[in-house]
Design an enzyme around this catalytic site. Structure first.
Site, PDB file in Angstrom:
ATOM      1  N   CYS A   1     -14.327   5.024 -28.037  1.00 21.44           N
ATOM      2  CA  CYS A   1     -15.510   5.785 -28.423  1.00 21.44           C
ATOM      3  C   CYS A   1     -16.368   6.142 -27.218  1.00 21.44           C
ATOM      4  O   CYS A   1     -17.519   5.697 -27.129  1.00 21.44           O
ATOM      5  CB  CYS A   1     -16.323   4.981 -29.420  1.00 21.44           C
ATOM      6  SG  CYS A   1     -15.348   4.471 -30.811  1.00 21.44           S
ATOM      7  N   GLU A   2     -15.829   6.889 -26.303  1.00 24.74           N
ATOM      8  CA  GLU A   2     -16.658   7.436 -25.232  1.00 24.74           C
ATOM      9  C   GLU A   2     -15.944   8.609 -24.597  1.00 24.74           C
ATOM     10  O   GLU A   2     -14.706   8.642 -24.525  1.00 24.74           O
ATOM     11  CB  GLU A   2     -17.007   6.367 -24.185  1.00 24.74           C
ATOM     12  CG  GLU A   2     -15.849   5.735 -23.465  1.00 24.74           C
ATOM     13  CD  GLU A   2     -16.346   4.704 -22.450  1.00 24.74           C
ATOM     14  OE1 GLU A   2     -16.677   3.592 -22.888  1.00 24.74           O
ATOM     15  OE2 GLU A   2     -16.403   5.025 -21.250  1.00 24.74           O
TER      16      GLU A   2
ATOM     17  N   GLY B   1       0.731  -1.260   0.000  1.00 20.41           N
ATOM     18  CA  GLY B   1       0.000   0.000   0.000  1.00 20.41           C
ATOM     19  C   GLY B   1       0.756   1.303   0.000  1.00 20.41           C
ATOM     20  O   GLY B   1       0.121   2.363  -0.078  1.00 20.41           O
TER      21      GLY B   1
ATOM     22  N   ARG C   1      -7.189   3.976 -15.361  1.00 22.09           N
ATOM     23  CA  ARG C   1      -7.196   4.519 -13.998  1.00 22.09           C
ATOM     24  C   ARG C   1      -7.872   5.883 -13.893  1.00 22.09           C
ATOM     25  O   ARG C   1      -8.498   6.191 -12.884  1.00 22.09           O
ATOM     26  CB  ARG C   1      -5.779   4.561 -13.410  1.00 22.09           C
ATOM     27  CG  ARG C   1      -5.161   3.162 -13.294  1.00 22.09           C
ATOM     28  CD  ARG C   1      -3.850   3.138 -12.520  1.00 22.09           C
ATOM     29  NE  ARG C   1      -4.041   3.491 -11.134  1.00 22.09           N
ATOM     30  CZ  ARG C   1      -3.696   4.632 -10.598  1.00 22.09           C
ATOM     31  NH1 ARG C   1      -3.123   5.556 -11.337  1.00 22.09           N
ATOM     32  NH2 ARG C   1      -3.925   4.873  -9.326  1.00 22.09           N
TER      33      ARG C   1
ATOM     34  N   GLU D   1       3.689  -6.468   1.452  1.00 24.19           N
ATOM     35  CA  GLU D   1       3.294  -6.876   0.097  1.00 24.19           C
ATOM     36  C   GLU D   1       3.261  -5.700  -0.868  1.00 24.19           C
ATOM     37  O   GLU D   1       2.191  -5.349  -1.378  1.00 24.19           O
ATOM     38  CB  GLU D   1       1.904  -7.517   0.143  1.00 24.19           C
ATOM     39  CG  GLU D   1       1.812  -8.718   1.041  1.00 24.19           C
ATOM     40  CD  GLU D   1       0.370  -9.179   1.256  1.00 24.19           C
ATOM     41  OE1 GLU D   1      -0.568  -8.418   0.940  1.00 24.19           O
ATOM     42  OE2 GLU D   1       0.209 -10.297   1.738  1.00 24.19           O
ATOM     43  N   PRO D   2       4.393  -5.071  -1.119  1.00 20.38           N
ATOM     44  CA  PRO D   2       4.366  -3.908  -2.015  1.00 20.38           C
ATOM     45  C   PRO D   2       4.168  -4.293  -3.472  1.00 20.38           C
ATOM     46  O   PRO D   2       4.761  -5.269  -3.950  1.00 20.38           O
ATOM     47  CB  PRO D   2       5.767  -3.306  -1.816  1.00 20.38           C
ATOM     48  CG  PRO D   2       6.633  -4.470  -1.443  1.00 20.38           C
ATOM     49  CD  PRO D   2       5.748  -5.379  -0.626  1.00 20.38           C
ATOM     50  N   GLY D   3       3.328  -3.565  -4.156  1.00 20.93           N
ATOM     51  CA  GLY D   3       3.162  -3.729  -5.596  1.00 20.93           C
ATOM     52  C   GLY D   3       3.517  -2.404  -6.259  1.00 20.93           C
ATOM     53  O   GLY D   3       4.565  -2.250  -6.878  1.00 20.93           O
ATOM     54  N   ARG D   4       2.642  -1.415  -6.056  1.00 20.19           N
ATOM     55  CA  ARG D   4       2.804  -0.102  -6.683  1.00 20.19           C
ATOM     56  C   ARG D   4       4.189   0.515  -6.427  1.00 20.19           C
ATOM     57  O   ARG D   4       4.840   1.004  -7.345  1.00 20.19           O
ATOM     58  CB  ARG D   4       1.728   0.836  -6.114  1.00 20.19           C
ATOM     59  CG  ARG D   4       1.583   2.141  -6.870  1.00 20.19           C
ATOM     60  CD  ARG D   4       0.698   3.126  -6.074  1.00 20.19           C
ATOM     61  NE  ARG D   4      -0.595   2.606  -5.722  1.00 20.19           N
ATOM     62  CZ  ARG D   4      -1.710   2.724  -6.457  1.00 20.19           C
ATOM     63  NH1 ARG D   4      -1.678   3.368  -7.592  1.00 20.19           N
ATOM     64  NH2 ARG D   4      -2.861   2.222  -6.044  1.00 20.19           N
TER      65      ARG D   4
HETATM   66  N1  LLP Z   1      -1.748  -6.919  -0.853  1.00 17.93           N
HETATM   67  C1  LLP Z   1      -3.074  -6.964  -1.030  1.00 17.93           C
HETATM   68  C2  LLP Z   1      -3.861  -7.937  -0.268  1.00 17.93           C
HETATM   69  C3  LLP Z   1      -3.691  -6.084  -1.932  1.00 17.93           C
HETATM   70  O1  LLP Z   1      -5.018  -6.138  -2.099  1.00 17.93           O
HETATM   71  C4  LLP Z   1      -2.909  -5.153  -2.660  1.00 17.93           C
HETATM   72  C5  LLP Z   1      -3.529  -4.246  -3.606  1.00 17.93           C
HETATM   73  C6  LLP Z   1      -1.514  -5.166  -2.450  1.00 17.93           C
HETATM   74  C7  LLP Z   1      -0.967  -6.049  -1.534  1.00 17.93           C
HETATM   75  C8  LLP Z   1      -0.582  -4.239  -3.170  1.00 17.93           C
HETATM   76  O2  LLP Z   1      -0.834  -2.909  -2.833  1.00 17.93           O
HETATM   77  P1  LLP Z   1       0.099  -1.749  -3.433  1.00 17.93           P
HETATM   78  O3  LLP Z   1       1.450  -1.858  -2.764  1.00 17.93           O
HETATM   79  O4  LLP Z   1       0.196  -1.971  -4.892  1.00 17.93           O
HETATM   80  O5  LLP Z   1      -0.616  -0.499  -3.107  1.00 17.93           O
HETATM   81  N2  LLP Z   1      -6.085  -0.810  -9.142  1.00 17.93           N
HETATM   82  C9  LLP Z   1      -5.853   0.183  -8.106  1.00 17.93           C
HETATM   83  C10 LLP Z   1      -5.064  -0.390  -6.954  1.00 17.93           C
HETATM   84  C11 LLP Z   1      -5.749  -1.581  -6.302  1.00 17.93           C
HETATM   85  C12 LLP Z   1      -4.929  -2.198  -5.212  1.00 17.93           C
HETATM   86  C13 LLP Z   1      -5.495  -3.545  -4.869  1.00 17.93           C
HETATM   87  N3  LLP Z   1      -4.776  -4.262  -3.883  1.00 17.93           N
HETATM   88  C14 LLP Z   1      -5.141   1.381  -8.722  1.00 17.93           C
HETATM   89  O6  LLP Z   1      -4.910   1.380  -9.923  1.00 17.93           O
HETATM   90  O7  LLP Z   1      -4.835   2.341  -8.031  1.00 17.93           O
END
Ligand code: LLP
Length: 431
Positions: free
Chosen positions: A359-360, A245, A328, A287-290
């Site tokens: 087309c929107e 997050g 997004r 659990e970093p993604g972004r």
């Molecule tokens: N762990 C869990 C259980 C999650 O649900 C998520 C993201 C993450 C880790 C990774 O979070 P991050 O580090 O990426 O913030 N599509 C949306 C973001 C949805 C996030 C969903 N869960 C956007 O484009 O902003």
């Protein structure tokens, strides 16, 4: 510039990861996703090293592949020592194809199907993060059928407001995880399951969070639960997983998050909380993604139509991608920074709405973008598109999805080839 991997060269062209974006567009076409592999590695290393240094043994970051999942990314993050958070059979298969170790995978997702559960068990995925009661029994049954004991963590919902946008706020009342009022019952049921070994507790409060405080609050709630769980059930978790997050800087108005500093704050809070409550210290998972991939990404587009507004109406410039490669703005009203990549030295007199090709009217990339009077053929670059762009792209309007090019040490190579109309039609049955 917004991030240190963005620059301008002597020709007045935007550079990304040290490479001229015009050259990349000429070589690979547009729209085009770019991924700065060296930046991904640096971010991954930041998590791995900081967690190793300030958290108990066994602590580790899991890369949340939902932010960006393709075979090449798993090679990169695994080689930097990250474990992986997977949420579907598709993500598991992709990570396995990339050679990732299933023992280092954590199977997430709030509605794993029976088929996916069986698939994950057959492929010896190390851990499941169980989202609710129904899933708990389903995983237990599948483990029994396979004759194994599956290691699981339990997902709880601590009721924290992370002050992020509604659609990505997952710590409060939502469909994800088990609310705290039923958490003890959930744990008790899990401990009764013969084919499950409950090794940890998990929570995730939301995404694009700029401050560690909500994580600290969540940690407090989880530690209090651990104290009750120890007293009432004699349960001692190996892992406390605090989810992902951390926010990233999309525009000049957003702050920089000092990830190592925030990780240390979390480590300190957990250590103090454990001591104060007389608990055994769990290893910590994040659990970093972004924050691993977002600022390693950039999208290049070519300008098509230019429609200056009359009588105070908006000025529109339309590009060759849009909501099909990045939904997004349409979904969350997300803000981005857009650069006139081919004309960085020119005066940006007016502001423009950068629209997509679908087309929107909702197909918008960004609003109020200052640009030098745009012309068909100009190259525009949208920064910080590494997370939740490629992974959320679609074939709306049967638009082909862009290629993804990885950049490292000034060299470019294709990570995902451009989609073709044949790819799109591959599953159509024509009598
Ligand atoms: N762990 C869990 C259980 C999650 O649900 C998520 C993201 C993450 C880790 C990774 O979070 P991050 O580090 O990426 O913030 N599509 C949306 C973001 C949805 C996030 C969903 N869960 C956007 O484009 O902003």
């Amino acid at each position: 510039m917004l991030h240190t991997n963005i620059g301008v060269n002597a020709a007045g062209h935007l550079t990304f990861a040290g490479v001229d974006t015009l050259d990349l567009a000429a070589r690979f076409g547009t729209p085009l996703y770019l991924l700065d592999e060296d930046r991904v590695r640096a971010r991954a290393r930041e998590y791995v090293e900081t967690m190793r240094e300030c958290m108990p043994e066994g602590s580790a970051p899991l890369y949340a592949g939902k932010a960006l999942s393709f075979a090449g990314i798993y090679r990169v993050v695994c080689s930097e020592g990250m474990n992986i958070d997977v949420v579907s059979q598709g993500e598991i298969a992709t990570a396995l194809a990339a050679g990732a170790d299933p023992a280092r995978m954590f199977f997430h997702g709030n509605n794993k199907t029976d088929a996916e559960i069986a698939y994950a068990i057959a492929h010896r995925i190390g851990h499941f993060i169980v989202d609710g009661f129904d899933e708990l029994y389903a995983v237990d049954r599948a483990a029994a059928e396979a004759g194994v004991v599956q290691r699981v963590l339990l997902r709880l919902t601590p009721g924290i407001d992370p002050h992020t946008f509604e659609a990505v706020n997952t710590g409060m009342d939502c469909q994800l995880g088990v609310q705290m009022d039923r958490a003890m019952e959930f744990l008790s049921e899990a401990l009764e399951c013969e084919h499950l070994s409950v090794v940890g507790l998990h929570c995730h409060i939301g995404s694009q969070v700029f401050d560690a405080q909500p994580f600290l609050d969540a940690a407090d709630i989880m530690l209090s639960f651990m104290a009750d769980a120890l007293t009432l059930r004699g349960f001692i978790p190996e892992y406390l997983d605090l989810g992902g997050g951390f926010g990233v800087r999309y525009t000049e108005d957003d702050p920089f998050v000092d990830i190592p500093a925030e990780i240390r704050r979390i480590a300190e809070r957990v250590r103090e909380g454990v001591r104060a409550r007389g608990l055994f210290e769990p290893a910590i998972l994040l659990e970093p993604g972004r924050s691993i991939v977002a600022d390693a990404g950039m999208t290049l587009y070519t300008v098509g139509q230019v429609k200056p507004g009359t009588d105070g109406a908006k000025n529109y410039v339309t590009v060759d991608g849009g909501m099909s490669d990045d939904p997004r703005f349409a979904l969350y009203g997300s803000r981005y920074t857009v650069y006139p990549a081919s004309r960085m030295d020119e005066e940006r007199e007016l502001v423009w709405t950068v629209a997509g090709r679908c087309c929107e009217s909702g197909d918008v990339v960004a609003e109020n973008v200052p640009l030098p009077s745009p012309r068909r053929g100009d190259l525009l670059a949208v920064a910080v598109t590494g997370a939740y762009n490629f992974s959320m792209a679609s074939n709306y309007n049967r638009v082909c999805r862009p290629a993804l090019v990885m950049l490292s040490g000034g060299e470019a190579r294709v990570g995902v080839r451009r989609e073709t109309p044949e790819d799109i039609m591959a599953r159509d049955i024509v009598d």
